[in-house]
Write a protein that holds these residues in place. Structure first.
Motif, PDB file in Angstrom:
ATOM      1  N   LEU A 189     -22.530 -30.833  11.881  1.00 57.96           N
ATOM      2  CA  LEU A 189     -21.840 -30.181   9.844  1.00 57.96           C
ATOM      3  C   LEU A 189     -23.475 -30.132   9.993  1.00 57.96           C
ATOM      4  O   LEU A 189     -25.017 -31.003  10.555  1.00 57.96           O
ATOM      5  CB  LEU A 189     -21.252 -31.580   9.085  1.00 57.96           C
ATOM      6  N   ASP A 190     -23.663 -29.287   8.818  1.00 61.25           N
ATOM      7  CA  ASP A 190     -25.092 -29.088   8.050  1.00 61.25           C
ATOM      8  C   ASP A 190     -25.543 -30.167   7.915  1.00 61.25           C
ATOM      9  O   ASP A 190     -24.690 -30.607   7.065  1.00 61.25           O
ATOM     10  CB  ASP A 190     -25.175 -27.559   7.358  1.00 61.25           C
ATOM     11  N   TYR A 191     -26.710 -30.094   7.236  1.00 59.89           N
ATOM     12  CA  TYR A 191     -27.126 -31.606   6.679  1.00 59.89           C
ATOM     13  C   TYR A 191     -26.245 -31.436   4.850  1.00 59.89           C
ATOM     14  O   TYR A 191     -25.989 -32.799   5.426  1.00 59.89           O
ATOM     15  CB  TYR A 191     -28.747 -31.674   6.008  1.00 59.89           C
ATOM     16  N   GLN A 192     -26.412 -31.108   4.118  1.00 58.37           N
ATOM     17  CA  GLN A 192     -25.517 -31.124   2.434  1.00 58.37           C
ATOM     18  C   GLN A 192     -24.502 -31.504   3.510  1.00 58.37           C
ATOM     19  O   GLN A 192     -23.601 -32.626   2.782  1.00 58.37           O
ATOM     20  CB  GLN A 192     -25.905 -29.647   2.156  1.00 58.37           C
ATOM     21  N   THR A 193     -23.724 -31.040   3.806  1.00 59.23           N
ATOM     22  CA  THR A 193     -22.360 -31.159   4.440  1.00 59.23           C
ATOM     23  C   THR A 193     -21.525 -32.535   4.737  1.00 59.23           C
ATOM     24  O   THR A 193     -20.656 -33.164   4.816  1.00 59.23           O
ATOM     25  CB  THR A 193     -21.532 -30.221   4.732  1.00 59.23           C
ATOM     26  N   LEU A 214     -23.658 -34.899   4.904  1.00 55.35           N
ATOM     27  CA  LEU A 214     -23.933 -35.914   3.284  1.00 55.35           C
ATOM     28  C   LEU A 214     -22.963 -36.154   2.320  1.00 55.35           C
ATOM     29  O   LEU A 214     -22.364 -37.881   2.537  1.00 55.35           O
ATOM     30  CB  LEU A 214     -25.303 -35.942   2.515  1.00 55.35           C
ATOM     31  N   THR A 215     -22.272 -35.233   2.256  1.00 56.81           N
ATOM     32  CA  THR A 215     -20.623 -35.345   1.576  1.00 56.81           C
ATOM     33  C   THR A 215     -20.380 -36.153   2.001  1.00 56.81           C
ATOM     34  O   THR A 215     -19.409 -36.815   1.646  1.00 56.81           O
ATOM     35  CB  THR A 215     -20.095 -33.918   0.915  1.00 56.81           C
ATOM     36  N   VAL A 216     -19.870 -35.509   3.219  1.00 55.16           N
ATOM     37  CA  VAL A 216     -18.595 -35.745   4.189  1.00 55.16           C
ATOM     38  C   VAL A 216     -18.990 -37.086   4.772  1.00 55.16           C
ATOM     39  O   VAL A 216     -18.095 -37.745   4.566  1.00 55.16           O
ATOM     40  CB  VAL A 216     -17.884 -34.728   5.687  1.00 55.16           C
ATOM     41  N   SER A 217     -19.853 -37.259   5.080  1.00 55.57           N
ATOM     42  CA  SER A 217     -19.877 -38.750   5.286  1.00 55.57           C
ATOM     43  C   SER A 217     -19.115 -39.985   4.391  1.00 55.57           C
ATOM     44  O   SER A 217     -18.543 -41.123   4.863  1.00 55.57           O
ATOM     45  CB  SER A 217     -21.639 -38.858   5.722  1.00 55.57           C
ATOM     46  N   ASP A 218     -20.110 -39.490   3.283  1.00 60.53           N
ATOM     47  CA  ASP A 218     -19.987 -39.886   1.934  1.00 60.53           C
ATOM     48  C   ASP A 218     -18.425 -40.519   1.426  1.00 60.53           C
ATOM     49  O   ASP A 218     -17.828 -41.163   1.564  1.00 60.53           O
ATOM     50  CB  ASP A 218     -20.734 -39.538   0.719  1.00 60.53           C
ATOM     51  N   ASP A 219     -18.188 -39.008   1.812  1.00 59.07           N
ATOM     52  CA  ASP A 219     -16.601 -39.444   1.929  1.00 59.07           C
ATOM     53  C   ASP A 219     -15.517 -39.985   2.923  1.00 59.07           C
ATOM     54  O   ASP A 219     -14.269 -40.885   2.306  1.00 59.07           O
ATOM     55  CB  ASP A 219     -16.031 -37.321   2.241  1.00 59.07           C
ATOM     56  N   ILE A 220     -15.888 -39.737   3.952  1.00 62.63           N
ATOM     57  CA  ILE A 220     -15.614 -40.644   4.769  1.00 62.63           C
ATOM     58  C   ILE A 220     -15.543 -41.691   4.820  1.00 62.63           C
ATOM     59  O   ILE A 220     -14.432 -42.647   5.380  1.00 62.63           O
ATOM     60  CB  ILE A 220     -15.319 -39.657   6.577  1.00 62.63           C
ATOM     61  N   GLY A 221     -16.548 -42.583   4.342  1.00 61.32           N
ATOM     62  CA  GLY A 221     -16.793 -43.677   4.209  1.00 61.32           C
ATOM     63  C   GLY A 221     -15.682 -43.827   3.583  1.00 61.32           C
ATOM     64  O   GLY A 221     -15.348 -45.223   3.944  1.00 61.32           O
ATOM     65  N   GLN A 222     -15.938 -43.336   2.620  1.00 58.82           N
ATOM     66  CA  GLN A 222     -15.136 -44.723   1.632  1.00 58.82           C
ATOM     67  C   GLN A 222     -13.465 -44.640   1.604  1.00 58.82           C
ATOM     68  O   GLN A 222     -12.883 -45.317   1.434  1.00 58.82           O
ATOM     69  CB  GLN A 222     -15.110 -43.589   0.244  1.00 58.82           C
ATOM     70  N   ILE A 223     -13.479 -43.128   2.553  1.00 61.18           N
ATOM     71  CA  ILE A 223     -11.517 -43.114   2.817  1.00 61.18           C
ATOM     72  C   ILE A 223     -11.908 -44.344   4.198  1.00 61.18           C
ATOM     73  O   ILE A 223     -10.650 -44.680   3.823  1.00 61.18           O
ATOM     74  CB  ILE A 223     -11.486 -41.897   3.467  1.00 61.18           C
ATOM     75  N   ILE A 224     -12.579 -45.444   4.942  1.00 61.14           N
ATOM     76  CA  ILE A 224     -11.995 -45.538   6.034  1.00 61.14           C
ATOM     77  C   ILE A 224     -12.068 -47.206   5.054  1.00 61.14           C
ATOM     78  O   ILE A 224     -11.451 -48.171   5.487  1.00 61.14           O
ATOM     79  CB  ILE A 224     -13.079 -45.676   6.771  1.00 61.14           C
TER      80      ILE A 224
END
Length: 267
Positions: free
Chosen positions: A166-170, A172-182
């Motif tokens: 993923l590009d850098y901005q995405t 950041l957002t996706v790692s935050d999103d998926i981290g919280q889901i897990i």
């Protein structure tokens, strides 16, 4: 309490016509239920090899691996594996991609379908259930891949740089999103990453490997005093830079290097 995963003195070497290359040496650690652990180390040191061993794709030369106290000698349906790419099939809708694992394992039941629908709604993909993967953003595709993995109800998630494409901005957002889901799912996770900021922002502990043959140099517990402890919030916390620099220093302990890079821009 019995650990979800326990590795005891794991060794592994690659064998070719040119000889033997030692990849992992005397690797030992445990993961407890609900824990998120990151693994970092120099490029080529054997981080992905470690995940392949745990997933049963390869067998260690020596040592013992235990999953919930039982010997782990082959691929287990209690382990979910997310790779660098989402591996969604373009000829299948998001709905059918999410159900793929259940179909293959012959576990596709009405209850499984209800669970899949609930997760698609919970994670913001309900309206894209009939879409093809190419119609979704990279972050949404990774979310769909995670739902596909979680639908199998694994005890342990292995994450092999799942955000690196993923590009850098995405990212950041996706790692935050998926981290919280897990975190919310209560699953135990082991993440391999080259990104030290990512390792610190997601993990309860960071395992630092040496150069090949990889040994464990240190295991650093990571804690933040935050009311809302999310990956993005951690990046703005005062402890973040301290952990980042501590890990960077350990990775470069035996080398003469220029001063390490600053943590990634947190804006």
């Amino acid at each position: 309490m019995t650990p979800i995963l326990e590795l005891r003195n794991i060794d592994y070497s690659y064998h070719t016509l040119d000889g033997e290359t030692k990849a992992l040496s005397n690797i030992s650690f445990t993961l407890t239920k609900g824990e998120f652990v990151s693994v970092v180390g120099p490029s080529g040191c054997g981080k992905s090899t470690l995940l392949s061993l745990i997933d049963g794709l390869m067998q260690p030369e020596s040592g013992e691996m235990l999953l919930k106290g039982q010997p782990l000698t082959e691929n287990s349906d209690q382990i979910g594996y997310m790779l660098q790419h989402d591996h969604l099939f373009e000829w299948r809708s998001i709905w059918r991609n999410v159900l793929l694992g259940a179909e293959i394992s012959r576990r596709l039941t009405p209850e499984t379908k209800r669970h899949a629908k609930a997760m698609l709604e919970q994670y913001g993909l309900k309206q894209f259930a009939r879409s093809k993967p190419s119609e979704l953003s990279g972050g949404m595709r990774q979310r769909a891949a995670l739902i596909r993995t979680l639908l199998m109800e694994p005890e342990l998630l292995l994450l092999d740089e799942p955000f690196s494409a993923l590009d850098y901005q995405t990212r950041l957002t996706v790692s935050d999103d998926i981290g919280q889901i897990i975190r919310r799912s209560g699953k135990t996770a082991l993440l391999v990453t080259h990104d030290l900021s990512e390792a610190v922002s997601l993990a309860d502990r960071v395992i630092i490997l040496t150069r090949r043959p990889a040994r464990i140099a240190r295991i650093i517990p990571v804690t933040f005093d935050l009311a809302d402890d999310t990956p993005l919030a951690r990046r703005n916390a005062p402890e973040f830079k301290t952990y980042f620099n501590e890990i960077w220093k350990e990775l470069n302990r035996d080398e003469q290097t220029e001063p390490g890079p600053k943590p990634a821009d947190k804006s």
